[in-house]
Design a protein around this motif. Structure first.
Motif, PDB file in Angstrom:
ATOM      1  N   PRO A   1       6.117  -9.320   6.399  1.00  6.69           N
ATOM      2  CA  PRO A   1       5.279  -8.163   6.055  1.00  6.69           C
ATOM      3  C   PRO A   1       6.143  -6.924   5.837  1.00  6.69           C
ATOM      4  CG  PRO A   1       4.976  -8.813   8.358  1.00  6.69           C
ATOM      5  CD  PRO A   1       5.832  -9.862   7.723  1.00  6.69           C
ATOM      6  N   VAL A   2       5.871  -6.221   4.762  1.00  6.07           N
ATOM      7  CA  VAL A   2       6.694  -5.068   4.377  1.00  6.07           C
ATOM      8  C   VAL A   2       6.163  -3.804   5.061  1.00  6.07           C
ATOM      9  CG1 VAL A   2       7.249  -3.610   2.370  1.00  6.07           C
ATOM     10  CG2 VAL A   2       7.443  -6.090   2.207  1.00  6.07           C
ATOM     11  N   MET A   3       7.082  -2.968   5.555  1.00  2.13           N
ATOM     12  CA  MET A   3       6.759  -1.679   6.182  1.00  2.13           C
ATOM     13  C   MET A   3       5.646  -1.816   7.230  1.00  2.13           C
ATOM     14  SD  MET A   3       7.265   0.906   2.938  1.00  2.13           S
ATOM     15  CE  MET A   3       7.538   2.350   3.976  1.00  2.13           C
ATOM     16  N   LEU A   4       5.820  -2.805   8.085  1.00  2.00           N
ATOM     17  CA  LEU A   4       4.773  -3.154   9.054  1.00  2.00           C
ATOM     18  C   LEU A   4       4.465  -2.007  10.022  1.00  2.00           C
ATOM     19  CD1 LEU A   4       2.923  -5.397  10.085  1.00  2.00           C
ATOM     20  CD2 LEU A   4       4.818  -6.254  11.457  1.00  2.00           C
ATOM     21  N   GLU A   5       5.527  -1.445  10.621  1.00  2.00           N
ATOM     22  CA  GLU A   5       5.310  -0.372  11.606  1.00  2.00           C
ATOM     23  C   GLU A   5       4.673   0.848  10.943  1.00  2.00           C
ATOM     24  OE1 GLU A   5       5.331  -0.603  14.778  1.00  2.00           O
ATOM     25  OE2 GLU A   5       6.051  -2.670  14.604  1.00  2.00           O
ATOM     26  N   GLU A   6       5.210   1.198   9.759  1.00  2.00           N
ATOM     27  CA  GLU A   6       4.695   2.374   9.044  1.00  2.00           C
ATOM     28  C   GLU A   6       3.214   2.161   8.706  1.00  2.00           C
ATOM     29  OE1 GLU A   6       7.443   0.696   8.365  1.00  2.00           O
ATOM     30  OE2 GLU A   6       9.088   2.001   7.767  1.00  2.00           O
ATOM     31  N   THR A   7       2.882   0.918   8.344  1.00  2.00           N
ATOM     32  CA  THR A   7       1.503   0.607   7.949  1.00  2.00           C
ATOM     33  C   THR A   7       0.540   0.762   9.118  1.00  2.00           C
ATOM     34  OG1 THR A   7       2.284  -0.943   6.275  1.00  2.00           O
ATOM     35  CG2 THR A   7       0.001  -1.198   6.987  1.00  2.00           C
ATOM     36  N   VAL A   8       0.897   0.171  10.263  1.00  2.00           N
ATOM     37  CA  VAL A   8      -0.065   0.249  11.382  1.00  2.00           C
ATOM     38  C   VAL A   8      -0.131   1.665  11.951  1.00  2.00           C
ATOM     39  CG1 VAL A   8      -0.170  -2.188  11.997  1.00  2.00           C
ATOM     40  CG2 VAL A   8       1.593  -0.759  13.027  1.00  2.00           C
ATOM     41  N   GLN A   9       0.989   2.374  11.866  1.00  2.00           N
ATOM     42  CA  GLN A   9       0.925   3.780  12.300  1.00  2.00           C
ATOM     43  C   GLN A   9      -0.014   4.570  11.414  1.00  2.00           C
ATOM     44  OE1 GLN A   9       4.528   5.989  12.846  1.00  2.00           O
ATOM     45  NE2 GLN A   9       5.307   4.474  14.311  1.00  2.00           N
ATOM     46  N   ALA A  10       0.110   4.335  10.100  1.00  2.00           N
ATOM     47  CA  ALA A  10      -0.737   5.063   9.149  1.00  2.00           C
ATOM     48  C   ALA A  10      -2.207   4.700   9.354  1.00  2.00           C
ATOM     49  CB  ALA A  10      -0.308   4.741   7.719  1.00  2.00           C
TER      50      ALA A  10
END
Ligand SMILES: C[S@@+](CC[C@H](N)C(=O)[O-])C[C@H]1O[C@@H](n2cnc3c(N)ncnc32)[C@H](O)[C@@H]1O
Length: 306
Positions: A16-25
């Protein structure tokens, strides 16, 4: 044989790409519903579930849904995950069918394009490495394959498609070569198409000469940009006030639609667009596919009337 059985051994490799950024957003709240409009192998969905969210997961690829039914059976049984085979362009119908009363959707994610599993399965025809039928349909219920498009589009239409959806500089020459080749023999396999492109274009730099032609064909076969243009306003309507719409784009055509839509929605005071985010160098070194990723977030206004 089901499509799942045909999947190559690399199938488990989709990162999964940019996983941390995604769930933070997405600002996951326990027991709230989120939509993952591009389930794939469920990398983002899994993280949302781990953080306590509930997920409506959509994918139009039967193989993705079968994968989810096997690997997320527990979450489905617990009622925390619903797996739906549909085009995300049908988001509003899908949500109406799923919930009899309007449900609060706290966040919606789209991670556009193809999964590594789709790309590495030679039978599906997405990749210029290996050989397979020139299919390229993510949803095998769609009528037209890439081979059929190559058989019917004229030189002008092929040129336009390669330019518009692939940014291909040699679009005209490749289109001419395709038209001339198919008068002798139809182009039906990925390697047949690669050979036609290679007759026109030399290997230069890191990019394979057929990269842009394959990208363009895939976008046309799956009407990718039309689906994105259709779903963005629908997603914003379906979000609850303050909800997050998160989009990860991998090429200019996708990102332009997202950027433009967020700009217009901000101007209409429907909410606010956040700064563009790109993957860290650590992520791109571990997962080269992330290199071209662009993540954009739009927060819907808290005002219920917007
Ligand atoms: C990049 S992958 C998503 C990967 C996923 N986020 C993960 O971590 O495993 C994109 C997925 O979206 C699906 N997809 C693309 N366009 C779609 C559409 N219009 N409707 C439904 N699914 C779509 C593809 O079939 C593919 O499985």
């Amino acid at each position: 044989m089901t499509q799942t059985q045909k999947t190559s051994p690399e199938a488990a490799l989709h990162q999964p790409v940019m996983l941390e950024e995604t769930v933070q957003a997405l600002r996951i709240k326990a027991d709230s519903w989120y939509v993952d409009g591009t389930f794939g192998r469920g990398g983002h969905t899994r993280k949302i579930l781990e953080l306590g969210g509930k997920v409506i997961a959509i994918d139009h690829d039967q193989e993705a849904i079968e994968y989810g039914q096997i690997h997320f059976q527990k979450e489905v049984d617990e009622g925390r995950l619903r797996l739906i085979r549909a085009n995300f362009a049908q988001l509003e119908n899908t949500l109406t069918e799923q919930f009899s009363n309007k449900t609060t959707i706290a966040g919606i994610l789209f991670d556009f394009g193809t999964s590594v599993d789709q790309l590495t399965n030679q039978e599906r025809g997405f990749s210029f490495t290996g050989n397979g039928p020139l299919d390229m349909r993510m949803d095998d219920r769609l009528g037209v394959t890439a081979a059929q498009l190559l058989a019917v589009l004229n030189e002008e239409q092929l040129t336009e498609a390669f330019k518009t959806y692939g940014g291909e500089e040699s679009a005209r020459a490749i289109a001419k070569a395709i038209v001339s080749t198919r008068t002798k023999k139809p182009i039906q396999s990925t390697q047949e198409l690669v050979k036609v492109v290679e007759r026109v274009k030399r290997h230069r730099g890191k990019l394979h000469p057929a990269t842009k032609v394959f990208q363009a064909l895939r976008i046309v076969v799956n009407s990718e940009l039309e689906s994105i243009a259709q779903v963005l306003p629908a997603a914003l309507r379906q979000l609850s006030p303050g909800g997050a719409l998160v989009c990860i784009a991998f090429h200019e055509g996708e990102d332009r639609l997202v950027k433009q839509f967020f700009k217009v929605a901000s101007e209409k005071s429907l909410g606010s667009a956040m700064e563009l985010q790109k993957p860290t160098s650590t992520e791109t070194s571990l997962n080269p596919r992330a290199r071209s990723a662009k993540l954009r977030v739009f927060y819907k206004s808290e005002e219920p009337n917007n």
